[in-house]
Scaffold this active site. Structure first.
Site, mmCIF file in Angstrom:
data_model
loop_
_atom_site.group_PDB
_atom_site.id
_atom_site.type_symbol
_atom_site.label_atom_id
_atom_site.label_comp_id
_atom_site.label_asym_id
_atom_site.label_seq_id
_atom_site.Cartn_x
_atom_site.Cartn_y
_atom_site.Cartn_z
ATOM 1 N N ASP A 351 0.794 -1.190 -0.148
ATOM 2 C CA ASP A 351 -0.320 0.119 -0.418
ATOM 3 C C ASP A 351 1.385 1.035 -0.003
ATOM 4 O O ASP A 351 1.090 1.524 0.944
ATOM 5 C CB ASP A 351 -0.805 -0.203 0.702
ATOM 6 C CG ASP A 351 -1.791 -0.905 1.191
ATOM 7 O OD1 ASP A 351 -1.934 -2.081 0.418
ATOM 8 O OD2 ASP A 351 -1.790 -1.586 2.751
ATOM 9 N N THR A 352 0.780 1.880 -0.578
ATOM 10 C CA THR A 352 1.561 3.444 -1.339
ATOM 11 C C THR A 352 0.882 3.964 -2.478
ATOM 12 O O THR A 352 0.117 3.337 -2.626
ATOM 13 C CB THR A 352 2.611 2.643 -1.638
ATOM 14 O OG1 THR A 352 3.510 1.478 -0.407
ATOM 15 C CG2 THR A 352 3.692 4.124 -2.063
ATOM 16 N N VAL A 353 1.200 5.814 -2.881
ATOM 17 C CA VAL A 353 0.853 6.182 -3.382
ATOM 18 C C VAL A 353 2.425 6.337 -4.318
ATOM 19 O O VAL A 353 3.084 6.530 -3.572
ATOM 20 C CB VAL A 353 0.171 6.890 -3.540
ATOM 21 C CG1 VAL A 353 -1.614 6.432 -2.462
ATOM 22 C CG2 VAL A 353 0.610 8.431 -2.321
#
Length: 532
Positions: A351-353
């Site tokens: 989970d990252t942007v």
């Protein structure tokens, strides 16, 4: 008129996206955030302004993956050269190894996973050095979405819903992110007035309120009440570091990465090894091509797990890990069958942007920010909307390891921005968000695009391989069945995986010969590449 050389504009893989060709481009994992970046460009901003407007908006519209309490890294092509920024935060001064003596592994939730958030410092530093717009203007879209609400995207809603049970022990999280007792559904409007006020405070004070003002006081007071070690002095001591990106040549191009504490060096180690092999002669996605890439990546992952840490704690330098004779010896040891490696365990998350922006004057930005493990630590500072990251989970408790937890120290980080140059000029700004997938995704994007001529959207669309932290192999659904069979026969432990989250989400901006760009956005996310 110049024709793009060496790029195949066919689309051989199943996809839901088309590339965007324009003089100004923004690509990221959430379309509302991409629109915020384009809005900044349209208002006279440059690529850095666009990247920051996008990054700030992402904290509102994709809170399940990043937030004001995140860390961030960036690589900027300023028109003449590459500049790197490491804005990851350090551990609190009170984090001695003894504090964690009663733990078997580093905590993944709660205050004992919270390091100093660095994303806000990245916004300030990048704006001051490169920005054309006043800092407060970068917050317009984000504050608008927070104060008046935004329609939650389908992928964001799915991740949000999965996270609800994980944070049931954190009342402030439940009150803030599940105000109706559940996660918002896709298409529902979510309003976040506390975060709007926080963003406005950051905007009006150039980030001072976050590190040395009212917001810092509120973070410390919450930590004291709840038994956390974070103090205003830890926040005030934080500084982002301008760094020289590491550059690794590979078959006519060069891959640039931020030096450790991030894992980008692992992608460079894998490419350096592949430079001694002949995988480029095999079709991308074929069994032998996949096998050789996996074997190179296994060596690189082992190096990352064994050696990567805060730069001040590293016992081997990046140069030593890329030493030509050692790389050649590693490549020579790769055979047509899988080599076993003992698994080692560092925590990983999907989970990252990631975002990238490029403007008509040639400035390009590769930037990434993340809470870690979705919403992060579970800690939400009441009345602020600040959800704090859990990057402290990236430390280990082995006192002999360079990445052992300690005071004022940066942990091993999974998030990495990537950049490719050709003959000293920019060729592509890109990233592949997704924790342990990121360095592996960098290898696959570079080889598909620059060795095999796939256009950026096709390279993103292609099914991916993934070496797990236990060194087994996951193949994304869509990989040919005979490849899985061949890899199994070579000695790999192979699983075909349907869940696309394991394979990350790429965002890419590729330079066209006439000064324009090709922007591509991964169909595994809900994002978009937009331009004009």
């Amino acid at each position: 008129m110049m024709r793009p050389a060496g790029i195949d504009w066919s689309f051989p893989y199943a996809s839901k996206r088309a590339p965007v060709l324009a003089r100004n481009v923004v690509a990221t994992s959430q379309p509302l955030a991409a629109s915020a970046g384009i809005e900044a460009l349209g208002n006279g901003g440059n690529a850095v302004d666009a990247a920051l407007a996008t990054a700030i908006a992402l904290t509102v519209v994709e809170p399940c993956n990043n937030g004001v309490g995140s860390d961030a890294f960036a690589i900027v092509w300023d028109g003449d050269r590459l500049v790197g920024l490491n804005a990851s935060g350090r551990s609190p001064a009170a984090w001695t190894l003894g504090r964690f003596a009663h733990h078997g592994v580093m905590p993944q939730r709660g205050w004992d996973a919270v390091t100093v958030p660095g994303a806000v410092s990245a916004w300030v530093a990048l704006s001051r050095r490169f920005g054309a717009l006043p800092f407060p203007e970068l917050f317009g879209a984000a504050i608008r979405y927070a104060r008046h609400g935004f329609h939650v995207g389908h992928e964001t809603a799915a991740i949000w819903a999965r996270a609800a049970d994980s944070f049931s022990d954190f009342p402030a999280f439940l009150e803030h992110f599940l105000p109706d007792g559940r996660a918002p559904a896709a298409g529902e409007v979510f309003v976040n007035p506390d975060l709007a006020d926080t963003l406005d405070s950051i905007a009006q004070t150039d980030g001072e309120s976050f590190y040395r003002g009212e917001l810092a006081d509120r973070m410390e007071s919450t930590a004291r009440v709840e038994g956390g070690a974070l103090r205003r002095s830890d926040l005030a001591a934080h500084r982002p570091d301008w760094v020289e990106p590491l550059v690794q040549p590979y078959r006519g191009v060069a891959l640039a990465e931020i030096p450790p504490n991030g894992q980008g060096l692992a992608a460079q180690i894998a490419l350096a090894i592949l430079g001694h092999l002949d995988a480029h002669r095999d079709a991308p996605g074929s069994a032998r091509w996949t096998h050789l890439q996996i074997e190179a990546m296994k060596i690189a992952i082992r190096a990352a797990f064994d050696h990567f840490a805060d730069a001040d704690a590293m016992r081997l330098t990046p140069e030593a890990l890329l030493e030509v004779e050692s790389i050649a010896a590693a490549a020579a040891g790769i055979a047509e069958r899988a080599a076993p490696l003992p698994p080692v365990a560092l925590p990983v998350s999907q989970d990252t942007v990631y975002l990238t922006a490029a403007d008509a004057k040639g400035m390009m930005v590769s930037m990434i920010q993340s809470n870690y493990m979705g919403f992060g630590s579970g800690i939400v500072v009441p009345g602020t909307g600040i959800a704090l990251q859990n990057r402290g989970a990236g430390f280990v408790l082995d006192p002999t390891h360079p990445n052992v937890v300690g005071p004022n120290k940066r942990p091993y980080h999974t998030i990495i921005p990537g950049f490719v140059t050709r003959n000293g000029s920019p060729a592509m700004s890109f990233g592949v968000m997704g924790g342990h997938m990121q360095h592996q995704g960098h290898v696959q994007m570079v080889t598909r695009i620059f060795e095999h001529g796939e256009n950026p959207q096709a390279a993103s669309d292609a099914p991916r391989w993934h070496v797990t932290p236990q060194f087994t192999v996951a193949l994304e659904e869509g990989y040919p069945a005979d490849v899985a069979q061949d890899l199994t026969a070579r000695g790999h432990t192979v699983e075909v995986v349907r869940d696309h989250r394991l394979f990350g989400g790429a965002q890419l901006v590729y330079c066209l010969p006439d000064g324009g760009y090709c922007g591509a956005s991964d169909h595994r996310k809900e994002g978009a590449a937009v331009g004009f």
